[in-house]
Design a protein around this motif. Structure first.
Motif, PDB file in Angstrom:
ATOM      1  N   GLY A  85       0.791  -1.223   0.000  1.00  0.00           N
ATOM      2  CA  GLY A  85       0.000   0.000   0.000  1.00  0.00           C
ATOM      3  C   GLY A  85       0.819   1.266   0.000  1.00  0.00           C
ATOM      4  O   GLY A  85       0.260   2.368  -0.063  1.00  0.00           O
ATOM      5  N   ALA A  86       2.139   1.138   0.055  1.00  0.00           N
ATOM      6  CA  ALA A  86       3.003   2.319   0.067  1.00  0.00           C
ATOM      7  C   ALA A  86       4.251   2.063  -0.765  1.00  0.00           C
ATOM      8  O   ALA A  86       5.377   2.276  -0.324  1.00  0.00           O
ATOM      9  N   ASP A  87       4.025   1.566  -1.996  1.00  0.00           N
ATOM     10  CA  ASP A  87       5.129   1.317  -2.908  1.00  0.00           C
ATOM     11  C   ASP A  87       5.017   2.274  -4.089  1.00  0.00           C
ATOM     12  O   ASP A  87       3.982   2.929  -4.276  1.00  0.00           O
ATOM     13  N   PHE A  88       6.060   2.343  -4.915  1.00  0.00           N
ATOM     14  CA  PHE A  88       6.033   3.285  -6.036  1.00  0.00           C
ATOM     15  C   PHE A  88       5.302   2.730  -7.252  1.00  0.00           C
ATOM     16  O   PHE A  88       5.196   3.398  -8.271  1.00  0.00           O
ATOM     17  N   GLY A  89       4.775   1.522  -7.147  1.00  0.00           N
ATOM     18  CA  GLY A  89       3.929   0.954  -8.184  1.00  0.00           C
ATOM     19  C   GLY A  89       2.822   0.153  -7.546  1.00  0.00           C
ATOM     20  O   GLY A  89       2.988  -0.404  -6.449  1.00  0.00           O
ATOM     21  N   GLY A  90       1.665   0.088  -8.195  1.00  0.00           N
ATOM     22  CA  GLY A  90       0.561  -0.673  -7.627  1.00  0.00           C
ATOM     23  C   GLY A  90      -0.603  -0.781  -8.590  1.00  0.00           C
ATOM     24  O   GLY A  90      -0.586  -0.211  -9.690  1.00  0.00           O
ATOM     25  N   VAL A  91      -1.613  -1.533  -8.185  1.00  0.00           N
ATOM     26  CA  VAL A  91      -2.833  -1.707  -8.984  1.00  0.00           C
ATOM     27  C   VAL A  91      -3.919  -0.822  -8.386  1.00  0.00           C
ATOM     28  O   VAL A  91      -4.187  -0.879  -7.175  1.00  0.00           O
ATOM     29  N   PHE A  92      -4.534  -0.011  -9.233  1.00  0.00           N
ATOM     30  CA  PHE A  92      -5.502   0.986  -8.782  1.00  0.00           C
ATOM     31  C   PHE A  92      -6.859   0.785  -9.460  1.00  0.00           C
ATOM     32  O   PHE A  92      -6.930   0.345 -10.605  1.00  0.00           O
ATOM     33  N   VAL A  93      -7.913   1.136  -8.726  1.00  0.00           N
ATOM     34  CA  VAL A  93      -9.273   1.121  -9.261  1.00  0.00           C
ATOM     35  C   VAL A  93      -9.910   2.481  -8.977  1.00  0.00           C
ATOM     36  O   VAL A  93      -9.424   3.247  -8.134  1.00  0.00           O
ATOM     37  N   ALA A  94     -10.997   2.773  -9.683  1.00  0.00           N
ATOM     38  CA  ALA A  94     -11.678   4.047  -9.504  1.00  0.00           C
ATOM     39  C   ALA A  94     -12.422   4.089  -8.176  1.00  0.00           C
ATOM     40  O   ALA A  94     -12.739   3.061  -7.577  1.00  0.00           O
ATOM     41  N   GLU A  95     -12.692   5.284  -7.726  1.00  0.00           N
ATOM     42  CA  GLU A  95     -13.464   5.482  -6.500  1.00  0.00           C
ATOM     43  C   GLU A  95     -14.821   4.791  -6.627  1.00  0.00           C
ATOM     44  O   GLU A  95     -15.520   4.918  -7.632  1.00  0.00           O
ATOM     45  N   GLY A  96     -15.179   3.993  -5.629  1.00  0.00           N
ATOM     46  CA  GLY A  96     -16.456   3.303  -5.634  1.00  0.00           C
ATOM     47  C   GLY A  96     -16.467   1.983  -6.360  1.00  0.00           C
ATOM     48  O   GLY A  96     -17.528   1.345  -6.478  1.00  0.00           O
ATOM     49  N   SER A  97     -15.324   1.534  -6.839  1.00  0.00           N
ATOM     50  CA  SER A  97     -15.262   0.263  -7.566  1.00  0.00           C
ATOM     51  C   SER A  97     -15.603  -0.908  -6.648  1.00  0.00           C
ATOM     52  O   SER A  97     -15.328  -0.878  -5.444  1.00  0.00           O
ATOM     53  N   ASP A  98     -16.195  -1.966  -7.239  1.00  0.00           N
ATOM     54  CA  ASP A  98     -16.482  -3.188  -6.491  1.00  0.00           C
ATOM     55  C   ASP A  98     -15.236  -4.062  -6.310  1.00  0.00           C
ATOM     56  O   ASP A  98     -15.261  -5.029  -5.560  1.00  0.00           O
ATOM     57  N   ILE A  99     -14.174  -3.741  -7.012  1.00  0.00           N
ATOM     58  CA  ILE A  99     -12.935  -4.510  -6.914  1.00  0.00           C
ATOM     59  C   ILE A  99     -12.206  -4.090  -5.644  1.00  0.00           C
ATOM     60  O   ILE A  99     -11.810  -2.928  -5.497  1.00  0.00           O
ATOM     61  N   GLU A 100     -12.034  -5.032  -4.738  1.00  0.00           N
ATOM     62  CA  GLU A 100     -11.427  -4.709  -3.447  1.00  0.00           C
ATOM     63  C   GLU A 100     -10.099  -5.401  -3.201  1.00  0.00           C
ATOM     64  O   GLU A 100      -9.379  -5.040  -2.270  1.00  0.00           O
ATOM     65  N   SER A 101      -9.785  -6.421  -3.993  1.00  0.00           N
ATOM     66  CA  SER A 101      -8.529  -7.141  -3.815  1.00  0.00           C
ATOM     67  C   SER A 101      -8.053  -7.658  -5.162  1.00  0.00           C
ATOM     68  O   SER A 101      -8.792  -7.624  -6.160  1.00  0.00           O
ATOM     69  N   ALA A 102      -6.825  -8.153  -5.183  1.00  0.00           N
ATOM     70  CA  ALA A 102      -6.283  -8.694  -6.433  1.00  0.00           C
ATOM     71  C   ALA A 102      -7.104  -9.874  -6.937  1.00  0.00           C
ATOM     72  O   ALA A 102      -7.234 -10.066  -8.158  1.00  0.00           O
ATOM     73  N   ALA A 103      -7.670 -10.657  -6.029  1.00  0.00           N
ATOM     74  CA  ALA A 103      -8.492 -11.795  -6.444  1.00  0.00           C
ATOM     75  C   ALA A 103      -9.704 -11.349  -7.252  1.00  0.00           C
ATOM     76  O   ALA A 103     -10.192 -12.080  -8.123  1.00  0.00           O
ATOM     77  N   ASP A 104     -10.197 -10.127  -6.985  1.00  0.00           N
ATOM     78  CA  ASP A 104     -11.361  -9.602  -7.686  1.00  0.00           C
ATOM     79  C   ASP A 104     -11.053  -9.183  -9.122  1.00  0.00           C
ATOM     80  O   ASP A 104     -11.970  -8.790  -9.862  1.00  0.00           O
ATOM     81  N   LEU A 105      -9.793  -9.252  -9.524  1.00  0.00           N
ATOM     82  CA  LEU A 105      -9.425  -8.865 -10.884  1.00  0.00           C
ATOM     83  C   LEU A 105      -9.818  -9.920 -11.915  1.00  0.00           C
ATOM     84  O   LEU A 105      -9.760  -9.662 -13.124  1.00  0.00           O
ATOM     85  N   GLU A 106     -10.193 -11.108 -11.466  1.00  0.00           N
ATOM     86  CA  GLU A 106     -10.687 -12.135 -12.391  1.00  0.00           C
ATOM     87  C   GLU A 106     -11.838 -11.572 -13.223  1.00  0.00           C
ATOM     88  O   GLU A 106     -12.769 -10.969 -12.693  1.00  0.00           O
ATOM     89  N   GLY A 107     -11.752 -11.773 -14.541  1.00  0.00           N
ATOM     90  CA  GLY A 107     -12.825 -11.336 -15.417  1.00  0.00           C
ATOM     91  C   GLY A 107     -12.844  -9.849 -15.705  1.00  0.00           C
ATOM     92  O   GLY A 107     -13.823  -9.349 -16.260  1.00  0.00           O
ATOM     93  N   THR A 108     -11.777  -9.122 -15.354  1.00  0.00           N
ATOM     94  CA  THR A 108     -11.746  -7.677 -15.560  1.00  0.00           C
ATOM     95  C   THR A 108     -10.730  -7.310 -16.644  1.00  0.00           C
ATOM     96  O   THR A 108      -9.947  -8.132 -17.105  1.00  0.00           O
ATOM     97  N   THR A 109     -10.764  -6.023 -17.020  1.00  0.00           N
ATOM     98  CA  THR A 109      -9.798  -5.461 -17.954  1.00  0.00           C
ATOM     99  C   THR A 109      -8.824  -4.592 -17.180  1.00  0.00           C
ATOM    100  O   THR A 109      -9.237  -3.677 -16.460  1.00  0.00           O
ATOM    101  N   VAL A 110      -7.536  -4.883 -17.323  1.00  0.00           N
ATOM    102  CA  VAL A 110      -6.498  -4.165 -16.578  1.00  0.00           C
ATOM    103  C   VAL A 110      -5.522  -3.537 -17.566  1.00  0.00           C
ATOM    104  O   VAL A 110      -5.013  -4.209 -18.470  1.00  0.00           O
ATOM    105  N   ALA A 111      -5.260  -2.258 -17.404  1.00  0.00           N
ATOM    106  CA  ALA A 111      -4.323  -1.554 -18.280  1.00  0.00           C
ATOM    107  C   ALA A 111      -2.909  -1.635 -17.706  1.00  0.00           C
ATOM    108  O   ALA A 111      -2.695  -1.447 -16.505  1.00  0.00           O
ATOM    109  N   ILE A 112      -1.952  -1.934 -18.594  1.00  0.00           N
ATOM    110  CA  ILE A 112      -0.531  -1.883 -18.259  1.00  0.00           C
ATOM    111  C   ILE A 112       0.181  -1.137 -19.385  1.00  0.00           C
ATOM    112  O   ILE A 112      -0.375  -0.982 -20.466  1.00  0.00           O
TER     113      ILE A 112
END
Length: 321
Positions: free
Chosen positions: A122-149
């Protein structure tokens, strides 16, 4: 929120200025009167390379007899061939790109570490982010989603997949899309993607606009993850080993200086990027140890083999000097 996020993103576009030597026609000289050896480094205009800019600014390279010119590129994809061809004497790239290049037969060798994870979830110079109010709360919730890199089949998706595995999810069920870092805040806010993997300063831009970080993928891979490195070609090393010993020593001193002087790191960022000062003040800096953490690089190489980025176990003995 949309207008605020877009304004922040625009203010942090990494438009690099050059950091070259002086305009004198005569070769620069060291304090002892000896002419300096002129070398050129290919770098990326991001937070991670602040130590080399500090090294030039503080005269560390000059003390080792080197006049180092810094030339910016969009990424490692341009820097690696530049080093191989001799356009650059030195380059900066993430470790995954270097492993792939070495496994493809390109004669590259690292000199020092470049940037390392803070090791703090939670305090590194890189991480995975979601928009405010997103239902995605953990990395496990990324299943079935679109992630930009920023680049497919590289350190971003390799470490994000690992975060999903660690959290108990299936990384095979993620749709990764390629998107430049500066475009990620707006893409996240407009719903173009469900999540982004972002590094600083864009992580801070997203947080300031209300976005949430769900995991620190570098930390999930290894708390001491060596994310990037400074490298050269085996040919240049063989041509002048003493010169590259001096260059390595100067890089190590520059990294140590940056590690010990975080305020100087933030200040030098304003000389080669156009990051907004409010972002500079809040962004999370990498750690800058001089030595590469070999165990962490091995962990990355193992993930690369598992994901099919390389076809055989990486020979790190040939890459890590």
């Amino acid at each position: 929120m949309r207008h605020r996020l877009l304004a922040l993103a625009a203010g942090t576009a990494l438009l690099a200025t050059t950091a070259c030597g002086g305009g004198s026609q005569d070769p620069p000289s060291s304090e002892g009167g000896d002419e300096l050896t002129q070398l050129t480094a290919g770098v990326i205009p991001i937070v991670d390379v602040a130590p080399v800019y500090l090294g030039v600014q503080e005269g560390i390279f000059e003390e080792h007899g080197i006049d180092l010119a810094l030339e910016t590129s969009a990424g490692g994809a341009a820097i690696v061939p530049g080093v191989v061809s001799g356009e650059f004497d030195l380059g900066f790239s993430n470790v995954v790109s270097l492993i792939v290049a070495r496994e493809q037969g390109l004669p590259l060798a690292t000199l020092t570490n470049g940037a390392t994870s803070t090791g703090e979830q939670g305090a590194d110079f890189g991480g995975v982010f979601v928009a405010e109010g997103s239902d995605i709360e953990s990395a496990a919730d990324l299943e079935g989603t679109t992630v930009a890199i920023n680049t497919l089949s590289n350190i971003g998706d390799t470490t994000v997949r690992n975060s999903v595995r660690v959290a108990g999810g299936d990384p095979a069920d993620i749709d990764f899309i390629e998107l430049p870092f500066p475009d990620m805040p707006a893409a996240l806010e407009t719903g173009q993607v469900d999540a982004v993997w972002a590094v600083e300063p864009f992580g801070t831009v997203i947080r300031q606009a209300g976005g949430q970080q769900i995991t620190s993928n570098f930390v999930d891979t290894d708390p001491d993850l060596s994310v990037a490195a400074y490298f050269t070609s085996e040919q240049r090393l063989a041509e002048d080993p003493e010169l590259f010993d001096s260059l390595t020593a100067a890089l190590q001193e520059s990294l140590t200086y940056a590690e010990d002087n975080p305020d100087a790191v933030r200040e030098v960022l304003t000389t080669y990027t156009e990051i907004d000062q409010s972002v500079v003040d809040e962004l999370v800096l990498p750690r800058f140890p001089a030595e590469i953490d070999r165990d962490s690089v091995q962990a990355l190489a193992d993930l690369m083999l598992e994901d099919g980025l390389i076809d055989a176990e990486a020979d790190l003995d040939t890459l890590i000097r």
